[in-house]
Design a protein around this motif. Structure first.
Motif, PDB file in Angstrom:
ATOM      1  N   ILE A 109      40.198  76.400  66.466  1.00 38.97           N
ATOM      2  CA  ILE A 109      40.394  76.447  67.921  1.00 38.97           C
ATOM      3  C   ILE A 109      39.039  76.181  68.562  1.00 38.97           C
ATOM      4  N   SER A 110      38.854  74.990  69.069  1.00 38.74           N
ATOM      5  CA  SER A 110      37.577  74.584  69.646  1.00 38.74           C
ATOM      6  C   SER A 110      37.375  75.222  71.013  1.00 38.74           C
ATOM      7  N   TRP A 111      36.152  75.135  71.513  1.00 37.37           N
ATOM      8  CA  TRP A 111      35.810  75.784  72.786  1.00 37.37           C
ATOM      9  C   TRP A 111      36.625  75.219  73.937  1.00 37.37           C
ATOM     10  N   TYR A 112      36.907  73.916  73.937  1.00 33.71           N
ATOM     11  CA  TYR A 112      37.644  73.326  75.056  1.00 33.71           C
ATOM     12  C   TYR A 112      39.095  73.787  75.059  1.00 33.71           C
ATOM     13  N   LEU A 113      39.618  74.188  73.898  1.00 34.49           N
ATOM     14  CA  LEU A 113      40.975  74.732  73.853  1.00 34.49           C
ATOM     15  C   LEU A 113      41.016  76.131  74.464  1.00 34.49           C
ATOM     16  N   TRP A 114      39.973  76.915  74.240  1.00 34.32           N
ATOM     17  CA  TRP A 114      39.888  78.231  74.887  1.00 34.32           C
ATOM     18  C   TRP A 114      39.777  78.075  76.404  1.00 34.32           C
ATOM     19  N   ILE A 115      39.087  77.033  76.866  1.00 37.64           N
ATOM     20  CA  ILE A 115      39.010  76.770  78.304  1.00 37.64           C
ATOM     21  C   ILE A 115      40.401  76.505  78.868  1.00 37.64           C
ATOM     22  N   PHE A 116      41.204  75.763  78.113  1.00 36.22           N
ATOM     23  CA  PHE A 116      42.582  75.513  78.549  1.00 36.22           C
ATOM     24  C   PHE A 116      43.355  76.825  78.675  1.00 36.22           C
ATOM     25  N   VAL A 117      43.180  77.739  77.733  1.00 39.95           N
ATOM     26  CA  VAL A 117      43.878  79.031  77.795  1.00 39.95           C
ATOM     27  C   VAL A 117      43.485  79.778  79.065  1.00 39.95           C
ATOM     28  N   VAL A 118      42.193  79.777  79.368  1.00 37.49           N
ATOM     29  CA  VAL A 118      41.707  80.481  80.562  1.00 37.49           C
ATOM     30  C   VAL A 118      42.300  79.858  81.825  1.00 37.49           C
ATOM     31  N   ILE A 119      42.349  78.528  81.876  1.00 35.22           N
ATOM     32  CA  ILE A 119      42.900  77.850  83.056  1.00 35.22           C
ATOM     33  C   ILE A 119      44.375  78.191  83.224  1.00 35.22           C
ATOM     34  N   PHE A 120      45.114  78.221  82.118  1.00 39.80           N
ATOM     35  CA  PHE A 120      46.531  78.577  82.215  1.00 39.80           C
ATOM     36  C   PHE A 120      46.697  80.010  82.715  1.00 39.80           C
ATOM     37  N   LEU A 121      45.938  80.949  82.154  1.00 38.89           N
ATOM     38  CA  LEU A 121      46.043  82.338  82.598  1.00 38.89           C
ATOM     39  C   LEU A 121      45.712  82.468  84.078  1.00 38.89           C
ATOM     40  N   ILE A 149      53.689  73.081  82.038  1.00 38.25           N
ATOM     41  CA  ILE A 149      52.705  72.664  81.025  1.00 38.25           C
ATOM     42  C   ILE A 149      53.380  72.342  79.694  1.00 38.25           C
ATOM     43  N   ALA A 150      54.649  72.759  79.539  1.00 36.73           N
ATOM     44  CA  ALA A 150      55.364  72.426  78.308  1.00 36.73           C
ATOM     45  C   ALA A 150      55.568  70.919  78.177  1.00 36.73           C
ATOM     46  N   PHE A 151      55.519  70.206  79.311  1.00 38.99           N
ATOM     47  CA  PHE A 151      55.713  68.755  79.266  1.00 38.99           C
ATOM     48  C   PHE A 151      54.434  68.011  78.888  1.00 38.99           C
TER      49      PHE A 151
END
Length: 515
Positions: free
Chosen positions: A300-312, A325-327
């Motif tokens: 899980i790269s750093w940019y993927l964690w950024i995506f998690v934060v943006i979604f939350l 976002i499922a699409f």
């Protein structure tokens, strides 16, 4: 613990030692068993000479260590976080659920509680017990239940994040990481099984073309009559370009890679990168290259964690962010599959537009120009993001279900839930059975080959030779006599990363075509 009712049970000072010992023993035993399982798994992969998979396992251990650090950080900072107080008005904005729904639920629970309370036959007993508790607190000079306020409540504020919310966030991070790793392993295992079915194609090619090696007169092949061109070539002009993209889109759903595609792409790779070794085992090389790429995808790269934060951040009531976002992954997956299929069509077009007839076998020319921005590795980045995004969707769904229940306001209505689950299953199936096998073979059609073309022993020897040559070159430069050695040492590093397509610069280990 008497009074307050904030927590159930006693603290560690008044907990039986046998309870502490049993709980610690179970936690340590489970953790040690997991560690040993990973350790012996690594030993097994080493014995089987599966270095890429062993490195992928090491990557998983790194992810587990990162999760352990996150867990430790949340635990250590928990008391400090819950003591950060903010005004109540700050917590009334950007909520996953509306306060109206919360007040309605609390009102229902309160009504049910009072109905149960006043319908019981032991009201006098309950009242007598409450009076005794109040008397006991007065005798012990303890504050009453009403005056027992929290740290922030005493200031008229609320905690930035409650202990319960921190605990749930903690669980979600672990669930996300575990689901991501599980989905990556499942995708690569299923896709790998699909790719390994191509081995009989490799064996049949070796048997037909290289066992007897008959001496035949060169034959002339009419390009338009070749089966590969007939299957992939869509004609000339603008209409053919549009037709090629449409055909590529639908082709990824059925027979994404045929034996004819495999034979043609294999021959193009060998004639471009290792013409001097016609018995080169293309299938074995492709498997090694896929295993090398797997260790990049499983993390899980750093940019993927950024995506998690943006979604939350954007998971706001009424926006249905989790649905929209499922699409994203399904659109990206269809785009990647279409592009990979279109690369094969481009290879066919390139031959058909330049030649009407050729002497010998039809040979396609691998080039980076066929890929997005002339970078084949962008496809791997997108597959990584797609797998993580899909794992995130599934992990979020099950986390909400287990933590808050299926009827939670975060879960949403059924009409939003069902499409998300269907899309998640569709992505997993299509990526495993079509996109990953396509990626494995089509990305070999770039200008440069991957270092997996050399086996582990050759790689180690070449790297050792390069380091020694570079050291000698540096010493020679100090003496004014080592420029040629320095040049040799410097050139080897780029060869692994971006090896020249010219056969004169390639030394490929020969093999007999067997595993």
């Amino acid at each position: 613990m008497g009074g307050g009712g904030a927590e159930e049970g006693n603290n560690l000072e008044f907990t039986p030692t046998w309870v502490v010992a049993v709980v610690c023993s179970v936690i340590v035993a489970v953790s040690f068993a997991a560690e040993r399982f990973i350790h012996y798994g690594g030993i097994f992969l080493k014995k089987k000479n599966q270095k890429p998979l062993f490195e992928a396992l090491q990557k998983i251990k790194e992810e587990l260590m990162l999760l352990g650090f996150i867990s430790l950080l949340l635990t250590v900072t928990q008391n400090g976080i819950v003591k950060i107080c903010v005004p109540v008005s700050w917590t009334h904005h950007m909520l996953p659920c509306s306060f109206d729904l919360k007040e309605k639920e609390e009102s229902t629970k309160t009504t049910s509680h009072f109905q149960t309370f006043f319908s019981s036959s032991n009201i006098s007993g309950i009242a007598r017990r409450l009076l005794e508790e109040s008397k006991s607190e007065s005798e012990n000079h303890e504050p009453s239940t009403v005056t027992k306020l929290g740290h922030c409540a005493a200031k008229g504020k609320v905690p930035l994040l409650s202990v319960e919310a921190l605990h749930h966030l903690h669980i979600f991070i672990f669930v996300l990481a575990i689901v991501h790793v599980a989905f990556c392993v499942l995708t690569v295992v299923i896709g790998g099984l699909q790719i390994r079915q191509w081995k009989h194609w490799e064996d049949s090619i070796v048997k037909e073309n290289y066992e007897t090696q008959p001496v035949l007169e060169p034959t002339v092949t009419h390009v338009q009559e070749h089966a590969f061109i007939q299957n992939r070539f869509t004609g000339f002009g603008k209409d053919s370009a549009v037709l090629g993209w449409v055909k590529s889109f639908f082709k990824q759903f059925y027979g994404s890679v045929t034996k004819l595609d495999y034979v043609t792409l294999r021959l193009g790779f060998i004639m471009t990168h290792c013409r001097g070794n016609p018995k080169f085992n293309f299938h074995k090389y492709m498997i090694r290259a896929l295993e090398d790429d797997f260790k990049k995808v499983v993390g899980i790269s750093w940019y993927l964690w950024i995506f998690v934060v943006i979604f939350l951040l954007l998971n706001i009531n009424g926006w249905h962010t989790y649905f929209w976002i499922a699409f994203i992954p399904v659109i990206l997956l269809l785009a990647v599959g279409t592009k990979l299929e279109h690369v094969i069509i481009q290879l066919a077009h390139e031959v058909a537009e330049k030649h009407s007839a050729i002497e010998g076998e039809l040979v396609v020319q691998p080039r980076d120009d066929h890929f997005w921005f002339k970078r084949p590795h962008i496809v791997l980045f997108l597959i990584h993001f797609i797998l993580f995004q899909n794992a995130f969707e599934i992990a979020f769904f099950f986390w909400i279900w287990v933590t808050y229940g299926f009827d939670s306001c975060i879960m949403g209505k059924v009409r939003y839930i069902v499409p998300r689950l269907v899309i998640g299953v569709f992505i997993q199936i299509l990526c495993s059975y079509s996109t990953l096998p396509l990626y494995a073979i089509v990305t070999q059609m770039g200008t440069h080959f991957k270092k997996a073309i050399f086996d582990d022993q050759v790689q180690a020897r070449l790297v050792g030779w390069a380091q020694k040559a570079k050291k000698k070159g540096l010493r020679g430069d100090n003496n004014g006599q080592g420029s040629s050695h320095a040049g040799a040492g410097i050139q080897l590093g780029p060869m692994f990363r971006r090896a020249s397509a010219t056969e004169d610069n390639v030394v490929v280990p020969r093999n007999d075509g067997s595993e």
